[in-house]
Design a protein around this motif. Structure first.
Motif, PDB file in Angstrom:
ATOM      1  N   LEU A  25       1.549  -9.129  -4.585  1.00 39.64           N
ATOM      2  CA  LEU A  25       0.886  -8.672  -3.353  1.00 39.64           C
ATOM      3  C   LEU A  25       1.500  -9.358  -2.135  1.00 39.64           C
ATOM      4  CD1 LEU A  25      -1.620  -6.917  -2.553  1.00 39.64           C
ATOM      5  CD2 LEU A  25      -2.963  -9.004  -2.634  1.00 39.64           C
ATOM      6  N   ILE A  34       3.541  -4.238   4.055  1.00 39.73           N
ATOM      7  CA  ILE A  34       2.598  -3.258   3.513  1.00 39.73           C
ATOM      8  C   ILE A  34       1.461  -4.026   2.857  1.00 39.73           C
ATOM      9  CG2 ILE A  34       2.246  -1.577   1.639  1.00 39.73           C
ATOM     10  CD1 ILE A  34       3.786  -0.198   3.705  1.00 39.73           C
ATOM     11  N   ASN A  36      -0.980  -3.602   0.355  1.00 37.16           N
ATOM     12  CA  ASN A  36      -1.266  -2.650  -0.709  1.00 37.16           C
ATOM     13  C   ASN A  36      -2.589  -2.996  -1.389  1.00 37.16           C
ATOM     14  OD1 ASN A  36      -1.164  -0.784  -2.743  1.00 37.16           O
ATOM     15  ND2 ASN A  36       0.193  -2.028  -4.025  1.00 37.16           N
ATOM     16  N   HIS A  39      -3.149  -2.681  -5.230  1.00 35.22           N
ATOM     17  CA  HIS A  39      -2.447  -3.581  -6.157  1.00 35.22           C
ATOM     18  C   HIS A  39      -3.346  -3.952  -7.346  1.00 35.22           C
ATOM     19  CE1 HIS A  39       1.229  -5.823  -6.684  1.00 35.22           C
ATOM     20  NE2 HIS A  39       0.560  -6.912  -7.000  1.00 35.22           N
ATOM     21  N   ALA A  75       4.177   2.929 -10.229  1.00 38.22           N
ATOM     22  CA  ALA A  75       4.277   2.285  -8.910  1.00 38.22           C
ATOM     23  C   ALA A  75       5.432   2.884  -8.107  1.00 38.22           C
ATOM     24  CB  ALA A  75       4.470   0.781  -9.067  1.00 38.22           C
ATOM     25  N   GLU A  79       5.069   4.608  -4.545  1.00 37.33           N
ATOM     26  CA  GLU A  79       5.842   4.117  -3.391  1.00 37.33           C
ATOM     27  C   GLU A  79       6.610   5.255  -2.735  1.00 37.33           C
ATOM     28  OE1 GLU A  79       8.720   2.314  -0.862  1.00 37.33           O
ATOM     29  OE2 GLU A  79       9.383   3.240  -2.707  1.00 37.33           O
ATOM     30  N   ILE A  83       3.486   5.433  -0.168  1.00 36.59           N
ATOM     31  CA  ILE A  83       3.652   4.193   0.612  1.00 36.59           C
ATOM     32  C   ILE A  83       4.786   4.326   1.634  1.00 36.59           C
ATOM     33  CG2 ILE A  83       4.142   1.703   0.478  1.00 36.59           C
ATOM     34  CD1 ILE A  83       1.484   2.299  -0.827  1.00 36.59           C
ATOM     35  N   GLN A  93      -1.995   2.437   6.168  1.00 34.03           N
ATOM     36  CA  GLN A  93      -1.808   1.732   4.888  1.00 34.03           C
ATOM     37  C   GLN A  93      -3.152   1.433   4.230  1.00 34.03           C
ATOM     38  OE1 GLN A  93       0.449  -1.793   5.823  1.00 34.03           O
ATOM     39  NE2 GLN A  93       2.083  -0.597   6.730  1.00 34.03           N
ATOM     40  N   THR A  97      -4.276   3.191   0.796  1.00 28.87           N
ATOM     41  CA  THR A  97      -4.373   2.400  -0.437  1.00 28.87           C
ATOM     42  C   THR A  97      -5.828   2.256  -0.906  1.00 28.87           C
ATOM     43  OG1 THR A  97      -4.226   0.347   0.855  1.00 28.87           O
ATOM     44  CG2 THR A  97      -2.200   1.165  -0.113  1.00 28.87           C
ATOM     45  N   PHE A 192       8.654  -3.402  -4.517  1.00 32.10           N
ATOM     46  CA  PHE A 192       7.339  -2.815  -4.827  1.00 32.10           C
ATOM     47  C   PHE A 192       7.151  -2.705  -6.338  1.00 32.10           C
ATOM     48  CE2 PHE A 192       4.036   0.432  -5.016  1.00 32.10           C
ATOM     49  CZ  PHE A 192       3.178   0.006  -4.020  1.00 32.10           C
TER      50      PHE A 192
END
Lengths: 286, 233
Positions: A25, A34, A36, A39, A75, A79, A83, A93, A97, A192
């Motif tokens: 993270l 970012i 996220n 996560h 992921a 992304e 993302i 963001q 998320t 990422f």
């Protein structure tokens, strides 16, 4: 004393799981800027996926490897599809998320149900060690060892490899890294996926200890974010130290004053930020 | 080597470059002068891909640069010494150089880290220091060394003398002249007219995003009205 040592081992094991989650993270935020919030979903989904593999007869280790690969690919898709479209907009963001957390949480509920699930402890660590009149579950010691090993791997990767050097430079000034001829999109995707793989690894490791249950992604996310904030955004070293602090405060808080366990963590965070607003290893943005 | 034709660039909705035309030939050093806000850095950023022009053309070795990402432009042979140095503070001096080290198939001169250390001996002495532990002048040397290690065909320098003491500016000037002798084409943005006129073969003055004058350094230095109107000297 025995009680203290036994809970120290539990606190350390929890701290290492937090570290694996928070390190990714923190690196993702440090490099890509970012935040996220999905996560934690990678963490719990990896546990669920490994659970499914282990239920189908695979051993723990193969289930772990496959779960990490599945979550890493997942992921990458997240992304590329989502993302990459919200770089530079913190509001987008967060909205994106958080939305992903809800969607993935409902998806997990639909597939795996709402009951508490757990991955069996691998046979090789399904025993306890007796030392100085105390008993230590071998699996927890293994989790601690894995956390320390990954801290070493991250140190080596960051300090001794060219890719680590590029990542460090990127945390300083990504635009300049791009102007030196490095492909930012590839670096972002790589970091990422790496962060998600770390979370997935932590998620599978936590399966036999914490298990998996609905809304768990939020619990682990909140504690991981506290770790990232205390440790300093973008610093895996900070995440390592802070995860131990948070792990211990959480475990001992739950034992001595369970009602205030969470409050203690927040008080600790506020106290550290009052002394060092950038977190323990964070740097002021130039 | 490189030619900008009617380049229009924006920062958000602000129209900064209003049809800039300029050309730098192979082996030539051109200085870009102008007051603050004239569009000098935007011109450099437009070439380096850090700002994407909305109109116009930038031809580099007969290939169009507009629309290319900064990494593609760098690999095409354009090196950048940015304004404010922008050395990596988390990297040591040596790592700041190592990260940029690249062989070029087209550049005549192939710089190595040892040659950079010969050009800037202080960087060798401080190679284990972190980037942010250097003085402004040393950081500028590092930024120039880093750009040279890309072995570019064309070097962009954005205010290399900014914030430096006169004695350091003199050193930087001599280094630019040394680099120029290798045949590297350069476009230098400067506020320091003496430095710019000393190193440049040709001078271009920008005002409000347009080229308002172009000529030889001596012509500029002897044209008091031009100096006063466009450069405030």
């Amino acid at each position: 004393m025995e009680f203290f040592i036994a809970n120290t081992v539990s606190g350390l094991a929890y701290a290492m799981l937090l570290f694996l989650m928070a390190a990714g993270l923190s690196i993702i935020f440090g490099l890509m800027k970012i935040m996220n919030l999905a996560h934690g979903s990678f963490f719990i989904l990896a546990g669920y996926v490994a659970y499914t593999f282990s239920r189908s007869g695979m051993n723990f280790w193969l289930s772990m490897v496959l779960a990490v690969i599945v979550i890493s690919i997942f992921a990458l898709i997240i992304e590329k599809l989502f993302i990459s479209r919200v770089h530079g907009s913190e509001t987008d963001q967060v909205l994106l998320t958080v939305g992903l957390v809800f969607v993935l949480g409902d998806l997990a509920l639909w597939i795996w149900g709402g009951n508490f699930l757990s991955i069996p402890v691998p046979a090789i660590f399904d025993f306890s060690l007796d030392f100085a009149g105390m008993t230590f579950p071998a699996y927890r010691l293994f989790v601690i060892a894995m956390g320390i090993l990954f801290a070493f791997v991250l140190w080596y990767f960051e300090a001794k490899t060219r890719v680590g050097m590029i990542v460090r430079a990127g945390v300083d000034d990504m635009e300049m890294v791009s102007a030196l001829g490095f492909n930012v999109k590839i670096i972002f995707s790589g970091v990422f996926i790496f962060g998600a793989a770390l979370a997935a690894f932590g998620g599978v490791l936590s399966g036999p200890i914490l298990g998996m249950y609905p809304m768990m992604e939020w619990e682990i996310l909140v504690n991981s974010m506290i770790v990232v904030i205390i440790g300093g955004l973008g610093s895996w070293k900070g995440a390592f130290i802070a995860s131990m602090i948070v792990g211990f405060v959480d475990i001992f808080g739950r034992i001595y004053m369970p009602t205030f366990a969470m409050a203690f963590i927040f008080i600790l965070m506020v106290a550290i930020l009052m002394v060092k607003p950038t977190g323990l290893f964070g740097r002021v943005e130039s | 080597m490189i030619e900008l034709k009617e380049v229009h660039s924006y920062y958000g909705h602000s129209h900064i470059l209003h049809g800039v035309n300029l050309k730098v030939n192979k082996g030539q050093c051109v200085a870009l002068l102008g007051r603050n806000g004239a569009g000098k850095t935007t011109t450099i950023h437009s070439i380096a891909g850090l700002v994407v022009p909305k109109e116009g053309a930038i031809a580099f070795k007969d290939k169009e640069l507009i629309g290319k990402t900064p990494n593609h432009i760098s690999k095409a042979g354009v090196g950048l010494v940015p304004q404010g140095r922008r050395v990596f503070s988390s990297l040591t001096v040596k790592e700041n150089l190592l990260i940029a080290e690249r062989k070029s198939t087209s550049s005549e001169k192939q710089w190595t880290i040892e040659e950079i250390y010969q050009l800037f001996p202080i960087l060798k002495e401080r190679e284990e220091n972190m980037g942010n532990e250097l003085s402004g002048g040393q950081q500028q040397m590092l930024a120039i060394g880093r750009a040279l290690l890309l072995n570019p065909d064309f070097l962009l320098m954005d205010e290399p003398s900014e914030g430096l003491a006169p004695v350091i500016i003199e050193q930087i000037k001599n280094i630019i002249l040394d680099v120029k002798k290798t045949g590297l084409s350069m476009l230098i943005v400067e506020q320091n007219i003496d430095l710019a006129c000393c190193v440049a073969d040709e001078v271009i003055i920008l005002n409000k995003g347009e080229v308002v004058w172009q000529g030889l350094p001596n012509e500029l230095l002897h044209n008091e009205e031009l100096l006063k109107v466009h450069l405030g000297v």
